[in-house]
Design a protein around this motif. Structure first.
Motif, short mmCIF file in Angstrom:
data_model
loop_
_atom_site.label_atom_id
_atom_site.label_comp_id
_atom_site.label_asym_id
_atom_site.label_seq_id
_atom_site.Cartn_x
_atom_site.Cartn_y
_atom_site.Cartn_z
N THR A 26 8.51 -3.94 -4.50
CA THR A 26 8.13 -5.16 -5.22
C THR A 26 7.26 -6.07 -4.36
N GLU A 27 7.53 -6.15 -3.06
CA GLU A 27 6.74 -7.01 -2.19
C GLU A 27 5.31 -6.50 -2.07
N VAL A 28 5.17 -5.17 -1.94
CA VAL A 28 3.83 -4.59 -1.83
C VAL A 28 3.07 -4.79 -3.15
N ALA A 29 3.74 -4.58 -4.26
CA ALA A 29 3.10 -4.75 -5.57
C ALA A 29 2.63 -6.18 -5.77
N GLU A 30 3.47 -7.15 -5.39
CA GLU A 30 3.09 -8.56 -5.56
C GLU A 30 1.87 -8.91 -4.71
N ALA A 31 1.80 -8.33 -3.51
CA ALA A 31 0.64 -8.59 -2.65
C ALA A 31 -0.63 -8.03 -3.28
N LEU A 32 -0.56 -6.82 -3.82
CA LEU A 32 -1.74 -6.20 -4.42
C LEU A 32 -2.16 -6.91 -5.71
N GLU A 33 -1.19 -7.38 -6.47
CA GLU A 33 -1.51 -8.02 -7.76
C GLU A 33 -2.21 -9.36 -7.58
N ALA A 34 -2.25 -9.87 -6.36
CA ALA A 34 -2.99 -11.11 -6.11
C ALA A 34 -4.50 -10.88 -6.16
N LEU A 35 -4.94 -9.62 -6.10
CA LEU A 35 -6.36 -9.31 -6.20
C LEU A 35 -6.82 -9.43 -7.64
N ASP A 36 -7.91 -10.16 -7.86
CA ASP A 36 -8.30 -10.46 -9.24
C ASP A 36 -8.81 -9.25 -10.01
N PHE A 37 -9.21 -8.18 -9.32
CA PHE A 37 -9.72 -7.00 -10.04
C PHE A 37 -8.62 -6.01 -10.41
N LEU A 38 -7.37 -6.28 -10.00
CA LEU A 38 -6.27 -5.39 -10.36
C LEU A 38 -5.42 -6.03 -11.46
N GLN A 39 -5.21 -5.28 -12.53
CA GLN A 39 -4.42 -5.78 -13.65
C GLN A 39 -2.97 -5.36 -13.55
N GLU A 40 -2.72 -4.17 -13.00
CA GLU A 40 -1.36 -3.66 -12.93
C GLU A 40 -1.22 -2.76 -11.71
N VAL A 41 -0.04 -2.82 -11.08
CA VAL A 41 0.21 -2.06 -9.86
C VAL A 41 1.60 -1.47 -9.92
N ASN A 42 1.73 -0.21 -9.52
CA ASN A 42 3.04 0.46 -9.41
C ASN A 42 3.12 1.08 -8.03
N VAL A 43 4.06 0.63 -7.22
CA VAL A 43 4.20 1.10 -5.84
C VAL A 43 5.44 1.97 -5.71
N TYR A 44 5.32 3.07 -4.99
CA TYR A 44 6.42 4.01 -4.81
C TYR A 44 6.19 4.78 -3.51
N GLY A 45 7.20 5.52 -3.07
CA GLY A 45 7.09 6.28 -1.84
C GLY A 45 6.94 7.76 -2.11
N VAL A 46 6.08 8.43 -1.34
CA VAL A 46 5.85 9.87 -1.50
C VAL A 46 6.14 10.57 -0.18
N THR A 47 6.64 11.81 -0.30
CA THR A 47 6.93 12.61 0.88
C THR A 47 5.64 13.23 1.41
N VAL A 48 5.42 13.13 2.73
CA VAL A 48 4.24 13.70 3.38
C VAL A 48 4.72 14.74 4.39
N PRO A 49 4.31 16.00 4.25
CA PRO A 49 4.74 17.03 5.19
C PRO A 49 4.45 16.63 6.64
N GLY A 50 5.43 16.83 7.50
CA GLY A 50 5.27 16.52 8.91
C GLY A 50 5.54 15.08 9.27
N HIS A 51 5.96 14.27 8.31
CA HIS A 51 6.24 12.86 8.58
C HIS A 51 7.66 12.51 8.13
N GLU A 52 8.31 11.65 8.89
CA GLU A 52 9.63 11.16 8.51
C GLU A 52 9.50 10.07 7.45
N GLY A 53 10.50 9.98 6.59
CA GLY A 53 10.52 8.95 5.57
C GLY A 53 9.53 9.24 4.45
#
Length: 677
Positions: free
Chosen positions: A552-579
């Motif tokens: 929610t914090e990341v989405a709120e930061a991005l939504e402050a940009l006037d050219f973005l109407q909607e934002v959905n933030v989530y986490g994805v698994t990246v091979p070779g990386h933790e978390g």
């Protein structure tokens, strides 16, 4: 007299002498006290109503369940007052009572019950022995006459307390059937209208449905399901249709043949207020929907919702939420019954039509889900948005940026943000109008609605406990898991099905041995002024580079940009990386284009390095559930492979300090560890 006038000043004098750092905690005392007093008055009023119903004539309509006696009261007290507006249709409280009585009698006939045109024989003040005789009579009828009534449809007769599922859009018939089922002593299951095939059959089995009532417009899409539904032994009704498949009856025709006199209260009076009377399915964003048990007590408590919000009986409430969702049915409809107001019911929300509707019907209260407000502020200016009478908007999920734009454009009006869960035992109200907050955590509020915030480990997915095995309360500004004590007044009934469905929803030994708390699964933050702010869902917060990232914090930061109407933030698994690495799905605000340079500069300035999204996915519109919740789980599973996704994808190039198109070559370099994110 003079001493009485000076008393309030003497009481306030100690507050004026408080140090500045403590004053901020007491500046909202008046608002906290006013809301607490309103809540206590509301509780007393609901208790008095319940006691009056318990003492009422069991043969009369006001001796039944809370829905039955409240509707009967309003039909007697305000018979001509408009209860429901749907399109060109208007229904008074008296008409709502009569329509639901017909529906109740049609369902009772399917049980084999025949109380006669007057409503049950009028035995006066029946005692416990007489009530037992009534129930025995109904049970016998349910095993005999109902079989004759329904013979040939392949379904067993409806027994007292059986579950009937409704697969209907938001329309008057939904309400008449729901109220009628309540009066008939049958349980209702609200089935989400988009479900078909396996998920639909799962929902019907999980709540033990013995009948299904569906809208005629769904018949075509349900045709492949009909053999399985018949094999389940369900009564099948359609709500009015000239052409129906074999074995499906016209419920409206059956109901119209019934008299509209009152139904005896003993048929629906609960033996215990915590008995289940309704099933509402959770959204199922992380799996198949679960049937949350809704008690008679919760339905009664929801009668107080709009009273707590400060609405009154002359208000006109605009409701465009699905009725199979708690916000639409329990808060919107039952809350309206609680104050005896008028509801404008919309089958679908139209941002372009909203303000014209408000002007036409004199709407004064709007019940929202946050996305609806975002749709409205993204509409072009409309003449009807000025000069409206809307004074109060009530709901949940309103993000701070949309909140500010909504009030600036459509105000003056009051925004009352709330928080609650379908199956939960805790609710919060932001009665002060503080932007971005979902409620207050004052000691006064928690005296009426107790809850706590406890420390939570995102890595293990468990609360943090001290050396004695007890949970630890959070400090101001620290995200914590919202939990609420389970008690007879605030129970948790769980879900229909096995106990494993409720695993993790109850926490034991939280603050002392033997206590039990409901786990909301939500992380909230309480600031130093006592305001609660939503932080994230426990399942949505993820770890990256050893740090917790709140979507929610990341989405709120991005939504402050006037050219973005909607934002959905989530986490994805990246091979070779933790978390999990952060990924943001973006929808542009017309007529803007994506400015990657400005976007990178913005996230670099407003987000810590670990919280900056590593991947971007540009879409025309973002997928949501029918209750406007973002599809985070599905998006995370789809990942960031440019060979599998047709949407434009971008990756954060740490070395170059820019977002670059995620080409197949860069994707291979990332998997090989040659591209640093």
């Amino acid at each position: 007299m003079a001493s009485l006038l000076l008393l309030p000043l003497l009481l306030l004098l100690p507050l004026l002498l408080l140090p500045l750092r403590l004053w901020s905690q007491f500046r909202w005392f008046a608002a906290d006290l006013a809301f607490t007093m309103r809540a206590l008055r509301c509780k007393r009023a609901l208790r008095a109503r319940a006691l009056a119903a318990a003492a009422a004539d069991p043969e009369g309509p006001e001796g039944g369940c809370s829905l039955a006696w409240r509707l009967a009261q309003l039909a007697r007290q305000r018979p001509a007052h408009t209860f429901l507006i749907h399109g060109a249709q208007r229904f008074s409280y008296e008409e709502a009572e009569r329509q639901s009585n017909r529906a109740a009698r049609a369902f009772l006939r399917a049980r084999g019950w025949d109380g006669g045109p007057g409503g049950g024989g009028g035995t006066g003040g029946a005692g416990e022995g007489e009530l037992a005789a009534h129930c025995a009579r109904d049970q016998a009828a349910g095993s005999g006459a109902a079989r004759a009534v329904r013979e040939g449809d392949g379904a067993a007769p409806l027994a007292p307390g059986a579950t009937v599922a409704l697969l209907l859009p938001a329309c008057p018939e939904f309400l008449w059937l729901w109220f009628g089922l309540a009066k008939a002593g049958l349980r209702t299951a609200f089935v989400p209208t988009a479900l078909r095939r396996g998920p639909l059959q799962h929902c019907l089995r999980s709540c033990g449905a013995r009948a299904l009532v569906l809208a005629p417009e769904f018949l075509e899409s349900l045709e492949p399901d009909l053999p399985a539904l018949r094999a389940m032994g369900l009564h099948l009704w359609a709500v009015g249709s000239d052409s129906r498949p074999a074995g499906i009856s016209d419920f409206l025709a059956e109901a119209s043949a019934e008299v509209d006199g009152p139904v005896p209260g003993y048929l629906s009076a609960p033996q215990n207020m915590t008995d289940t009377c309704l099933y509402i399915f959770t959204s199922g964003t992380t799996g198949l929907p679960k049937a949350a048990r809704i008690s008679h007590l919760k339905v009664l408590q929801c009668q107080g919702f709009y009273q707590l919000c400060g609405a009154h009986q002359e208000d006109v409430i605009y409701l465009a939420l699905p009725l199979y969702h708690m916000s639409g049915s329990l808060l919107g409809i039952v809350g309206c019954l609680g104050i005896g107001a008028t509801v404008v019911l919309k089958s679908k929300f139209s941002a372009g039509q909203f303000w014209e509707d408000c002007q036409q019907h004199g709407v004064t209260v709007f019940q929202y889900i946050g996305e609806l407000c975002r749709y409205l502020v993204n509409q072009p200016p409309n003449k009807a948005e000025r000069g409206h009478q809307v004074r109060l908007v009530v709901g949940s999920g309103l993000r701070p940026d949309t909140w500010e734009r909504f009030v600036r454009r459509f105000g003056p009006l009051q925004v009352l943000e709330t928080y609650g869960l379908t199956e939960g035992n805790v609710a919060t109200f932001n009665y002060t109008g503080q932007q971005g907050a979902v409620g207050r955590a004052s000691w006064l509020y928690r005296h009426v609605f107790p809850f706590s915030l406890i420390r939570y480990d995102v890595t293990t997915g468990e609360p943090i406990r001290d050396t004695q095995g007890h949970c630890v309360a959070t400090s101001p500004g620290e995200p914590g898991l919202l939990v609420a004590p389970v008690s007879q007044q605030s129970p948790f009934l769980g879900y229909a099905g096995g106990p494993e469905l409720a695993r993790g929803k109850l926490l034991k030994d939280v603050f002392r041995p033997g206590d039990v708390f409901f786990n909301t699964g939500d992380l909230l933050v309480c600031d130093n002024q006592g305001f609660l702010r939503f932080h994230d869902r426990t399942g949505d917060t993820f770890r990256w580079k050893g740090e917790n990232v709140a979507t929610t914090e990341v989405a709120e930061a991005l939504e402050a940009l006037d050219f973005l109407q909607e934002v959905n933030v989530y986490g994805v698994t990246v091979p070779g990386h933790e978390g999990r690495a952060g990924m943001a799905a973006l929808a542009l605000r017309p007529p803007h284009s994506l400015d990657l340079v400005q976007l990178y500069a913005h996230v670099s300035e407003n987000l810590p390095p670990y919280a900056r999204p590593r991947f971007l996915r540009l879409q025309e519109s973002l997928a949501t559930t029918e209750t406007f919740k973002q599809q985070k789980v599905r998006m995370a599973k789809e990942g960031f492979d440019p060979g599998a996704l047709s949407d434009p994808l971008y990756v954060l190039d740490q070395a170059g300090g820019a977002y670059l198109p995620l080409t197949p070559a860069r994707y291979r370099a990332l998997l090989a560890g040659d591209l640093r994110i």
